[in-house]
Design a protein around this motif. Structure first.
Motif, PDB file in Angstrom:
ATOM      1  N   HIS A  54       0.837  -1.208   0.000  1.00 19.47           N
ATOM      2  CA  HIS A  54       0.000   0.000   0.000  1.00 19.47           C
ATOM      3  C   HIS A  54       0.872   1.259   0.000  1.00 19.47           C
ATOM      4  O   HIS A  54       0.602   2.210  -0.745  1.00 19.47           O
ATOM      5  CB  HIS A  54      -0.912  -0.003   1.227  1.00 19.47           C
ATOM      6  CG  HIS A  54      -1.706   1.245   1.389  1.00 19.47           C
ATOM      7  ND1 HIS A  54      -2.855   1.501   0.667  1.00 19.47           N
ATOM      8  CD2 HIS A  54      -1.508   2.340   2.175  1.00 19.47           C
ATOM      9  CE1 HIS A  54      -3.340   2.691   1.001  1.00 19.47           C
ATOM     10  NE2 HIS A  54      -2.538   3.214   1.911  1.00 19.47           N
ATOM     11  N   LYS A 189     -10.535  -5.466   7.207  1.00 16.31           N
ATOM     12  CA  LYS A 189     -10.024  -5.941   5.923  1.00 16.31           C
ATOM     13  C   LYS A 189      -9.448  -7.352   6.052  1.00 16.31           C
ATOM     14  O   LYS A 189      -9.638  -8.188   5.172  1.00 16.31           O
ATOM     15  CB  LYS A 189      -8.959  -4.980   5.399  1.00 16.31           C
ATOM     16  CG  LYS A 189      -9.517  -3.651   4.911  1.00 16.31           C
ATOM     17  CD  LYS A 189      -8.416  -2.696   4.494  1.00 16.31           C
ATOM     18  CE  LYS A 189      -7.718  -3.149   3.227  1.00 16.31           C
ATOM     19  NZ  LYS A 189      -8.579  -3.080   2.040  1.00 16.31           N
ATOM     20  N   TYR A 255      -7.740   4.393   1.962  1.00 20.13           N
ATOM     21  CA  TYR A 255      -7.883   3.422   0.876  1.00 20.13           C
ATOM     22  C   TYR A 255      -8.742   3.911  -0.286  1.00 20.13           C
ATOM     23  O   TYR A 255      -8.503   3.556  -1.434  1.00 20.13           O
ATOM     24  CB  TYR A 255      -8.468   2.111   1.418  1.00 20.13           C
ATOM     25  CG  TYR A 255      -7.531   1.380   2.348  1.00 20.13           C
ATOM     26  CD1 TYR A 255      -6.380   0.764   1.863  1.00 20.13           C
ATOM     27  CD2 TYR A 255      -7.774   1.329   3.712  1.00 20.13           C
ATOM     28  CE1 TYR A 255      -5.509   0.101   2.708  1.00 20.13           C
ATOM     29  CE2 TYR A 255      -6.913   0.659   4.574  1.00 20.13           C
ATOM     30  CZ  TYR A 255      -5.782   0.053   4.066  1.00 20.13           C
ATOM     31  OH  TYR A 255      -4.918  -0.591   4.911  1.00 20.13           O
TER      32      TYR A 255
END
Length: 352
Positions: A54, A189, A255
């Protein structure tokens, strides 16, 4: 060693090498790799090494500045403001911790507010660093809106974590590191990825109705009802009002926002010298005594012995320091792909 269980030193070297190949400066690459691996060692996998892909997307997209030019303004004998120049929160947070320690050594306490930053991972990374210097360490950050407001139907504050660390004799520091919600969204998640149900009382759907289906959870419930909601506001004041950064719903999503969008996050880090109040040796001895007395208290369930804040992380760190850090298959494969992309071998037999 199983292929999905990787030595901490190997993981850190891999992460640092990849970050440097991605154009990240030495200082930032060191703190990001160290912070991520330390967090995974302590068993806080939601904020650990799994987030490396990420962050790399953030560098490629322009959200994260790989080569920051920090600007620190000392605003009093014990306070300062740090412009993070939109770099990794791990690097900015550690820079702030070092500044706070330096101020505290001179004047007794140091308090640094950070602005123009990004996600800084686990708050313990900074508070524990301060505790190593025989000081009380505290660290805070705000986050994008995920907490269901007490008595409301929508989100306003983020998970807004609080960390407090204090040294003690004979073991690693006492460390309370907690979100102001029952769980964090990275945990949601993980539940989605594993196909597991969420515990009762941790999340709600888009209508504000509690649910255990992680795929329906869009809001996180505050700890202790209105008390967690109030603590979230406290952290927002420290990290937004004291830094000039956006607050609540105005913070961009970690996100959902485009990776070229800066996040403008704020952090707040404090260091307090113990010897300004008590002899350090005496303090640490009494800390150990108190912690061991607490552990000796009768447990409600004999199969679950009494613990103090930080005990689960200490036990996990001890195990993983010897056996390695476990990666899920998807994470392992993602790292192999990253290795190929940046020309760094992630095979088990490599010399990483």
């Amino acid at each position: 060693m199983k292929k999905n269980v990787i030595r901490a030193d190997r993981l850190k070297k891999f992460a640092k090498d990849v970050l440097k190949k991605a154009g990240v400066c030495e200082n930032a690459a060191e703190h990001v790799s160290e912070g991520l691996v330390q967090t995974s060692l302590r068993g806080v996998d939601s904020h650990g090494i799994r987030l490396l892909p990420h962050y790399l997307k953030g560098v490629r997209g322009g959200r994260i500045n790989p080569k920051p030019a920090y600007r620190f303004k000392k605003t009093s004998a014990s306070t300062g403001l740090l412009d993070a120049d939109h770099t990794f929160g791990h690097a900015a947070g550690m820079e702030a911790a070092k500044k706070a320690i330096k101020l505290a050594k001179k004047i007794g306490s140091g308090h640094v507010a950070v602005y123009n930053s990004t996600h800084f991972g686990a708050a313990a990374y900074y508070a524990l660093e301060i505790a190593k210097h025989d000081m009380i360490g505290m660290s805070f950050t705000h986050a994008d809106s995920l907490m269901k407001s007490h008595g409301g139907k929508r989100v306003f504050f983020g998970t807004n974590p609080i960390c407090f660390a204090a040294p003690c004799k004979g073991e690693d520091p006492f460390c309370l590191d907690m979100a102001t919600t029952m769980i964090n969204f990275n945990k949601v998640k993980q539940l989605r990825e594993s196909g597991s149900k969420a515990p009762v009382g941790v999340g709600a759907d888009k209508y504000g109705v509690e649910t255990t289906d992680p795929n329906k959870i869009s809001m996180l419930l505050p700890i202790g009802g209105y008390k967690g909601y109030g603590l979230g506001a406290m952290v927002e004041i420290l990290c937004s009002m004291m830094t000039g950064m956006p607050y609540g719903p105005n913070i961009s999503s970690m996100y959902r926002a485009p990776m070229n969008e800066k996040r403008f996050l704020g952090h707040f880090v404090s260091a307090i010298r113990i010897d300004c109040f008590q002899d350090v040796g005496y303090f640490k001895k009494r800390m150990a005594l108190m912690m061991n007395e607490l552990r000796s208290e009768p447990a409600e369930d004999k199969r679950a012995p009494m613990q103090v804040a930080g005990d689960p992380e200490k036990k996990t760190a001890d195990i993983r320091s010897r056996s390695g850090i476990p990666l899920k298959e998807a994470e392992y494969l993602a790292f192999k792909e990253i290795g190929k992309e940046y020309g760094i071998d992630f095979d088990e037999d490599s010399d990483l």
